[in-house]
Design an enzyme around this catalytic site. Structure first.
Site, PDB file in Angstrom:
ATOM      1  CB  CYS A  80      -0.907   0.057   1.231  1.00 25.93           C
ATOM      2  SG  CYS A  80      -1.369  -1.520   1.942  1.00 25.93           S
ATOM      3  CE  LYS A  83      -1.613   1.488  -3.760  1.00 25.10           C
ATOM      4  NZ  LYS A  83      -2.310   0.259  -3.555  1.00 25.10           N
ATOM      5  CE1 TYR A 192      -7.904  -3.342  -4.485  1.00 27.44           C
ATOM      6  CE2 TYR A 192      -8.441  -5.650  -4.783  1.00 27.44           C
ATOM      7  CZ  TYR A 192      -8.700  -4.422  -4.196  1.00 27.44           C
ATOM      8  OH  TYR A 192      -9.733  -4.293  -3.318  1.00 27.44           O
ATOM      9  CD  GLU A 196      -3.579  -0.367  -6.535  1.00 29.17           C
ATOM     10  OE1 GLU A 196      -4.622  -0.065  -5.954  1.00 29.17           O
ATOM     11  OE2 GLU A 196      -2.564  -0.779  -5.931  1.00 29.17           O
ATOM     12  CG  HIS A 461     -21.359  23.517  -5.839  1.00 24.98           C
ATOM     13  ND1 HIS A 461     -21.456  22.594  -6.856  1.00 24.98           N
ATOM     14  CD2 HIS A 461     -21.259  24.733  -6.434  1.00 24.98           C
ATOM     15  CE1 HIS A 461     -21.430  23.217  -8.021  1.00 24.98           C
ATOM     16  NE2 HIS A 461     -21.300  24.517  -7.805  1.00 24.98           N
ATOM     17  CD  GLU A 466     -21.610  19.444  -6.085  1.00 20.10           C
ATOM     18  OE1 GLU A 466     -22.594  19.964  -5.538  1.00 20.10           O
ATOM     19  OE2 GLU A 466     -20.767  20.084  -6.741  1.00 20.10           O
TER      20      GLU A 466
HETATM   21  P1  FAD Z   1       1.668  -9.134   5.799  1.00 14.38           P
HETATM   22  O1  FAD Z   1       1.571  -7.678   5.901  1.00 14.38           O
HETATM   23  O2  FAD Z   1       2.103  -9.689   4.501  1.00 14.38           O
HETATM   24  O3  FAD Z   1       2.686  -9.574   6.950  1.00 14.38           O
HETATM   25  C1  FAD Z   1       3.097 -10.909   7.117  1.00 14.38           C
HETATM   26  C2  FAD Z   1       4.501 -10.909   7.761  1.00 14.38           C
HETATM   27  O4  FAD Z   1       4.812 -12.224   8.236  1.00 14.38           O
HETATM   28  C3  FAD Z   1       5.591 -10.543   6.741  1.00 14.38           C
HETATM   29  O5  FAD Z   1       6.498  -9.639   7.314  1.00 14.38           O
HETATM   30  C4  FAD Z   1       6.250 -11.890   6.461  1.00 14.38           C
HETATM   31  O6  FAD Z   1       7.569 -11.763   6.006  1.00 14.38           O
HETATM   32  C5  FAD Z   1       6.161 -12.545   7.826  1.00 14.38           C
HETATM   33  N1  FAD Z   1       6.281 -14.022   7.818  1.00 14.38           N
HETATM   34  C6  FAD Z   1       5.840 -14.894   6.880  1.00 14.38           C
HETATM   35  N2  FAD Z   1       6.105 -16.183   7.265  1.00 14.38           N
HETATM   36  C7  FAD Z   1       6.721 -16.103   8.474  1.00 14.38           C
HETATM   37  C8  FAD Z   1       7.216 -17.084   9.410  1.00 14.38           C
HETATM   38  N3  FAD Z   1       7.115 -18.411   9.157  1.00 14.38           N
HETATM   39  N4  FAD Z   1       7.792 -16.652  10.567  1.00 14.38           N
HETATM   40  C9  FAD Z   1       7.895 -15.311  10.840  1.00 14.38           C
HETATM   41  N5  FAD Z   1       7.436 -14.347   9.994  1.00 14.38           N
HETATM   42  C10 FAD Z   1       6.845 -14.726   8.838  1.00 14.38           C
HETATM   43  N6  FAD Z   1      -4.165  -3.247   0.913  1.00 14.38           N
HETATM   44  C11 FAD Z   1      -4.908  -2.136   1.137  1.00 14.38           C
HETATM   45  O7  FAD Z   1      -5.764  -2.148   2.016  1.00 14.38           O
HETATM   46  N7  FAD Z   1      -4.705  -0.987   0.403  1.00 14.38           N
HETATM   47  C12 FAD Z   1      -3.772  -0.902  -0.571  1.00 14.38           C
HETATM   48  O8  FAD Z   1      -3.625   0.119  -1.209  1.00 14.38           O
HETATM   49  C13 FAD Z   1      -2.974  -2.050  -0.828  1.00 14.38           C
HETATM   50  N8  FAD Z   1      -2.011  -2.018  -1.783  1.00 14.38           N
HETATM   51  C14 FAD Z   1      -1.247  -3.116  -2.001  1.00 14.38           C
HETATM   52  C15 FAD Z   1      -0.277  -3.058  -2.986  1.00 14.38           C
HETATM   53  C16 FAD Z   1       0.506  -4.151  -3.271  1.00 14.38           C
HETATM   54  C17 FAD Z   1       1.539  -4.069  -4.338  1.00 14.38           C
HETATM   55  C18 FAD Z   1       0.318  -5.368  -2.514  1.00 14.38           C
HETATM   56  C19 FAD Z   1       1.176  -6.572  -2.796  1.00 14.38           C
HETATM   57  C20 FAD Z   1      -0.642  -5.450  -1.520  1.00 14.38           C
HETATM   58  C21 FAD Z   1      -1.441  -4.317  -1.255  1.00 14.38           C
HETATM   59  N9  FAD Z   1      -2.437  -4.332  -0.277  1.00 14.38           N
HETATM   60  C22 FAD Z   1      -3.209  -3.226  -0.054  1.00 14.38           C
HETATM   61  C23 FAD Z   1      -2.698  -5.558   0.517  1.00 14.38           C
HETATM   62  C24 FAD Z   1      -2.030  -5.464   1.919  1.00 14.38           C
HETATM   63  O9  FAD Z   1      -0.675  -5.148   1.780  1.00 14.38           O
HETATM   64  C25 FAD Z   1      -2.213  -6.792   2.643  1.00 14.38           C
HETATM   65  O10 FAD Z   1      -3.595  -7.130   2.663  1.00 14.38           O
HETATM   66  C26 FAD Z   1      -1.712  -6.705   4.102  1.00 14.38           C
HETATM   67  O11 FAD Z   1      -0.368  -6.337   4.164  1.00 14.38           O
HETATM   68  C27 FAD Z   1      -1.924  -8.065   4.796  1.00 14.38           C
HETATM   69  O12 FAD Z   1      -1.436  -8.020   6.114  1.00 14.38           O
HETATM   70  P2  FAD Z   1      -1.045  -9.380   6.876  1.00 14.38           P
HETATM   71  O13 FAD Z   1      -0.751  -8.969   8.290  1.00 14.38           O
HETATM   72  O14 FAD Z   1      -2.042 -10.422   6.636  1.00 14.38           O
HETATM   73  O15 FAD Z   1       0.309  -9.873   6.152  1.00 14.38           O
HETATM   74  P1  NDP Z   2      -5.479 -11.086  -7.749  1.00 15.00           P
HETATM   75  O1  NDP Z   2      -5.578 -12.498  -7.238  1.00 15.00           O
HETATM   76  O2  NDP Z   2      -6.462 -10.091  -7.320  1.00 15.00           O
HETATM   77  O3  NDP Z   2      -5.477 -11.114  -9.368  1.00 15.00           O
HETATM   78  C1  NDP Z   2      -4.608 -11.949 -10.096  1.00 15.00           C
HETATM   79  C2  NDP Z   2      -4.642 -11.538 -11.569  1.00 15.00           C
HETATM   80  O4  NDP Z   2      -3.700 -12.331 -12.301  1.00 15.00           O
HETATM   81  C3  NDP Z   2      -5.993 -11.765 -12.217  1.00 15.00           C
HETATM   82  O5  NDP Z   2      -6.167 -10.806 -13.211  1.00 15.00           O
HETATM   83  C4  NDP Z   2      -5.837 -13.180 -12.831  1.00 15.00           C
HETATM   84  O6  NDP Z   2      -6.674 -13.390 -13.935  1.00 15.00           O
HETATM   85  C5  NDP Z   2      -4.381 -13.135 -13.272  1.00 15.00           C
HETATM   86  N1  NDP Z   2      -3.727 -14.446 -13.294  1.00 15.00           N
HETATM   87  C6  NDP Z   2      -3.765 -15.413 -12.323  1.00 15.00           C
HETATM   88  N2  NDP Z   2      -2.988 -16.477 -12.691  1.00 15.00           N
HETATM   89  C7  NDP Z   2      -2.467 -16.166 -13.910  1.00 15.00           C
HETATM   90  C8  NDP Z   2      -1.594 -16.846 -14.795  1.00 15.00           C
HETATM   91  N3  NDP Z   2      -1.091 -18.064 -14.511  1.00 15.00           N
HETATM   92  N4  NDP Z   2      -1.258 -16.237 -15.955  1.00 15.00           N
HETATM   93  C9  NDP Z   2      -1.755 -15.004 -16.258  1.00 15.00           C
HETATM   94  N5  NDP Z   2      -2.582 -14.301 -15.450  1.00 15.00           N
HETATM   95  C10 NDP Z   2      -2.935 -14.873 -14.294  1.00 15.00           C
HETATM   96  O7  NDP Z   2      -4.001 -10.634  -7.383  1.00 15.00           O
HETATM   97  P2  NDP Z   2      -3.224  -9.264  -7.221  1.00 15.00           P
HETATM   98  O8  NDP Z   2      -1.803  -9.692  -7.182  1.00 15.00           O
HETATM   99  O9  NDP Z   2      -3.595  -8.244  -8.200  1.00 15.00           O
HETATM  100  O10 NDP Z   2      -3.682  -8.721  -5.793  1.00 15.00           O
HETATM  101  C11 NDP Z   2      -3.609  -9.507  -4.610  1.00 15.00           C
HETATM  102  C12 NDP Z   2      -4.440  -8.881  -3.522  1.00 15.00           C
HETATM  103  O11 NDP Z   2      -3.744  -7.764  -2.951  1.00 15.00           O
HETATM  104  C13 NDP Z   2      -5.770  -8.292  -4.026  1.00 15.00           C
HETATM  105  O12 NDP Z   2      -6.806  -9.260  -4.024  1.00 15.00           O
HETATM  106  C14 NDP Z   2      -6.037  -7.155  -3.066  1.00 15.00           C
HETATM  107  O13 NDP Z   2      -6.913  -7.546  -2.036  1.00 15.00           O
HETATM  108  C15 NDP Z   2      -4.661  -6.787  -2.511  1.00 15.00           C
HETATM  109  N6  NDP Z   2      -4.329  -5.456  -3.055  1.00 15.00           N
HETATM  110  C16 NDP Z   2      -5.098  -4.382  -2.671  1.00 15.00           C
HETATM  111  C17 NDP Z   2      -4.865  -3.144  -3.215  1.00 15.00           C
HETATM  112  C18 NDP Z   2      -5.722  -1.987  -2.824  1.00 15.00           C
HETATM  113  O14 NDP Z   2      -6.436  -2.062  -1.831  1.00 15.00           O
HETATM  114  N7  NDP Z   2      -5.675  -0.895  -3.540  1.00 15.00           N
HETATM  115  C19 NDP Z   2      -3.796  -2.931  -4.187  1.00 15.00           C
HETATM  116  C20 NDP Z   2      -3.066  -4.107  -4.515  1.00 15.00           C
HETATM  117  C21 NDP Z   2      -3.332  -5.327  -3.965  1.00 15.00           C
HETATM  118  P3  NDP Z   2      -8.113 -14.106 -13.830  1.00 15.00           P
HETATM  119  O15 NDP Z   2      -9.075 -13.031 -13.421  1.00 15.00           O
HETATM  120  O16 NDP Z   2      -8.313 -14.630 -15.179  1.00 15.00           O
HETATM  121  O17 NDP Z   2      -8.024 -15.198 -12.777  1.00 15.00           O
END
Ligand code: FAD
Ligand code: NDP
Length: 486
Positions: A80, A83, A192, A196, A461, A466
């Site tokens: 997040c 990004k 997503y 993004e 406005h 709005e």
């Molecule tokens: P995480 O934040 O992934 O934390 C898990 C932690 O556990 C990590 O530090 C990992 O290394 C550690 N870990 C794993 N295995 C072990 C182990 N065996 N022992 C010890 N530590 C371990 N969400 C939003 O709401 N808004 C957004 O704009 C948004 N943008 C995103 C953009 C991107 C590119 C991505 C990839 C995700 C985005 N998300 C967004 C999703 C959000 O980041 C995740 O939903 C959130 O971080 C999940 O939190 P979590 O605590 O479940 O796991």
């Molecule tokens: P998603 O699981 O949401 O989407 C995966 C995408 O990759 C889909 O378009 C899927 O297509 C495609 N795909 C899956 N497998 C293949 C393959 N083998 N070859 C080609 N295309 C494939 O994953 P994201 O990584 O985008 O996001 C993960 C999660 O992170 C989201 O669900 C969201 O909750 C969180 N996130 C939130 C954000 C926010 O709040 N702004 C921003 C970024 C991430 P198909 O539809 O055909 O299955």
């Protein structure tokens, strides 16, 4: 927090821990959280507020490309936060162009310089109250606790059948840590992460292509999803539709040649890129947690942990929150709220459960898409099309007028029940600051707001938000939904 175990602070010798437990018959901690990300840290901090003895294990396995970071999890390190900052950097590029229309003299050419700032015990169960951890240096430590929360999130997937994918491709785990601009980039996936990242790379002036195998933003309202990609195309992002990569090869020039199958043309195509990024979803690393040993059940397909409404796993004192859990949204605020509520139930005599209904979210594409509640498709499926009323409007943000920006995709719709009360089931908004717009309306919808209440709400406005309070054209009427003037 009683202990926050990281690389910087070596853990006590495992033998000593075992001896202490054997002598006292007691666990060392009230709560052990495995995973120091959004959900894990929120749960640990809340439990510590109740004066409990808490430990957190966090370890980041470097990505296949070698990228690693510290405590905080996905959101703050590779999700997040970086990004949203990149999104803002790209929006500033657009604002610079707009500024000239508002009378600012900006010397040309304006271009972006890639600038990045860089910022670890891996736990696995040995018995239901004991987690064994290895430091990066391979030193063993053992922690025992009465309650254990698994919050280990997920990591980006690689397409296993695509030759060269792991060797040459990167993921979002690497993108935000690149020292150099990724250059001409191919992003595979269309949800997503893909949209993004493609959005801000395009906004920073890079040649960016999205490869999509099916529909964009699956699970979202598909009319809105199409408008998002339409806007991205008009903004310069290229789309390869109904295409699936088959191999990635490195050319002598160091460029990456990608071969894919175009399903519409039924033929193979190729192009070369500086960077290939996989954004095909995220998977949990539950295997290394040794869950079978303690009997924590997972979904065999997704690998995610099965939890009940109280976030409890199949083992009574072991819980799981966040991205690691089956069927929950993969979002930071839900992970944080679930972690906090869990700590309150465990140690604060609360019985409040996390409510996963009407969770608002925003896709931070160049033109943002924010929504809360049901998509039109889901509402129709649940209630039938005769029982749904959709109010909609195309609108032009005031800021776009002077800058002569195209507002073709600035659109909103409110999905309501058709019966007299007209309860709002879903709100969808594409436009500037969609996240900010939807956040406030989410409260109303959570409280059961109806269409009449929404139109009685006085607008501010001139704003884009709005327009939501002025929605009056139904899709059913077939009338032109373009908003003109005040
Ligand atoms: P995480 O934040 O992934 O934390 C898990 C932690 O556990 C990590 O530090 C990992 O290394 C550690 N870990 C794993 N295995 C072990 C182990 N065996 N022992 C010890 N530590 C371990 N969400 C939003 O709401 N808004 C957004 O704009 C948004 N943008 C995103 C953009 C991107 C590119 C991505 C990839 C995700 C985005 N998300 C967004 C999703 C959000 O980041 C995740 O939903 C959130 O971080 C999940 O939190 P979590 O605590 O479940 O796991
Ligand atoms: P998603 O699981 O949401 O989407 C995966 C995408 O990759 C889909 O378009 C899927 O297509 C495609 N795909 C899956 N497998 C293949 C393959 N083998 N070859 C080609 N295309 C494939 O994953 P994201 O990584 O985008 O996001 C993960 C999660 O992170 C989201 O669900 C969201 O909750 C969180 N996130 C939130 C954000 C926010 O709040 N702004 C921003 C970024 C991430 P198909 O539809 O055909 O299955």
């Amino acid at each position: 927090m009683a202990a926050l175990w990281r690389r910087a602070r070596p853990p006590p010798a495992s033998g000593l821990c075992r001896t202490l437990r054997a002598l006292s018959g007691k666990n060392e901690y009230d709560l052990l959280v495995i995973g120091g990300g959004s959900g894990g840290l929120a749960c640990a901090k809340e439990a510590a507020q109740f004066g409990r003895k808490v430990a957190v294990l966090d370890y980041v396995e470097p990505s296949p490309q070698g990228t690693a970071w510290g405590l905080g999890g996905t959101c703050v390190n590779v999700g997040c936060i970086p990004k949203k900052l990149m999104h803002q950097a790209a929006l500033l590029g657009t604002a610079l162009k707009d500024a000239q229309h508002y009378g600012w003299n900006i010397s040309q050419p304006v271009h972006h310089t890639w600038k990045v700032k860089y910022f670890n015990i891996k736990g696995s169960f040995s018995d239901p109250h004991t987690v064994r951890g290895l430091t990066k240096a391979g030193k063993e430590t053992v922690v025992t606790a009465d309650n254990i929360v698994i919050a280990t999130g997920g990591r980006p997937k690689y397409p296993v059948h695509v030759a060269g994918a792991l060797e040459y491709g990167i993921t979002s785990d690497d993108l935000f840590w690149l020292k150099e601009s990724p250059g001409k980039t191919l992003i595979v996936g269309a949800s997503y992460v893909s949209l993004e990242c493609a959005g801000f790379l395009t906004g920073l002036g890079l040649d960016t292509t999205v490869m999509m195998r099916s529909v964009p933003l699956r699970g979202f309202d598909q009319q809105m999803a199409s408008l998002v990609t339409e806007h991205m195309e008009s903004y310069g992002t290229k789309f390869l539709k109904r295409c699936l990569p088959t191999k990635v090869e490195k050319l002598k020039s160091n460029r990456l040649q990608v071969t894919w199958k175009n399903a519409d043309l039924d033929k193979e195509e190729t192009d070369s890129f500086n960077t290939v990024m996989w954004a095909i979803g995220r998977a949990p690393d539950t295997k290394t947690l040794n869950l079978e040993t303690v009997g924590v059940k997972t979904n065999s397909e997704t690998g995610k942990i099965i939890v009940d409404a109280s976030e409890a796993t199949s083992v009574p004192h072991i819980y799981a929150v966040g991205d690691i859990t089956e069927g929950r949204p993969e979002l930071t605020p839900t992970a944080i709220a679930a972690g906090k509520l869990l700590a309150q139930r465990l140690f604060g005599q609360s019985s409040e459960l996390m409510d996963y209904d009407n969770v608002p979210t925003t896709v931070f594409t160049p033109l943002e898409y924010g929504c809360v509640g049901l998509s039109e498709e889901a509402a129709v499926q649940r209630h039938g099309s005769d029982n749904i009323e959709v109010y909609h409007a195309y609108y032009k943000p005031l800021e776009f007028t002077v800058a002569e920006r195209d507002a073709t995709q600035c659109y909103m719709k409110m999905v309501c029940l058709r019966e007299r009360e007209q309860r709002i089931l879903g709100l969808h908004f594409i436009g500037p600051n969609a996240g900010e717009v939807i956040q406030g309306f989410a409260l109303g919808i959570k409280c059961g707001a109806t269409y009449p209440q929404m139109v009685k709400t006085v607008g501010i406005h001139p704003t884009c938000a709005e327009e939501v309070t002025k929605l009056h054209i139904t899709k059913r009427s077939g009338l032109d939904a373009t908003v003109t003037g005040c």
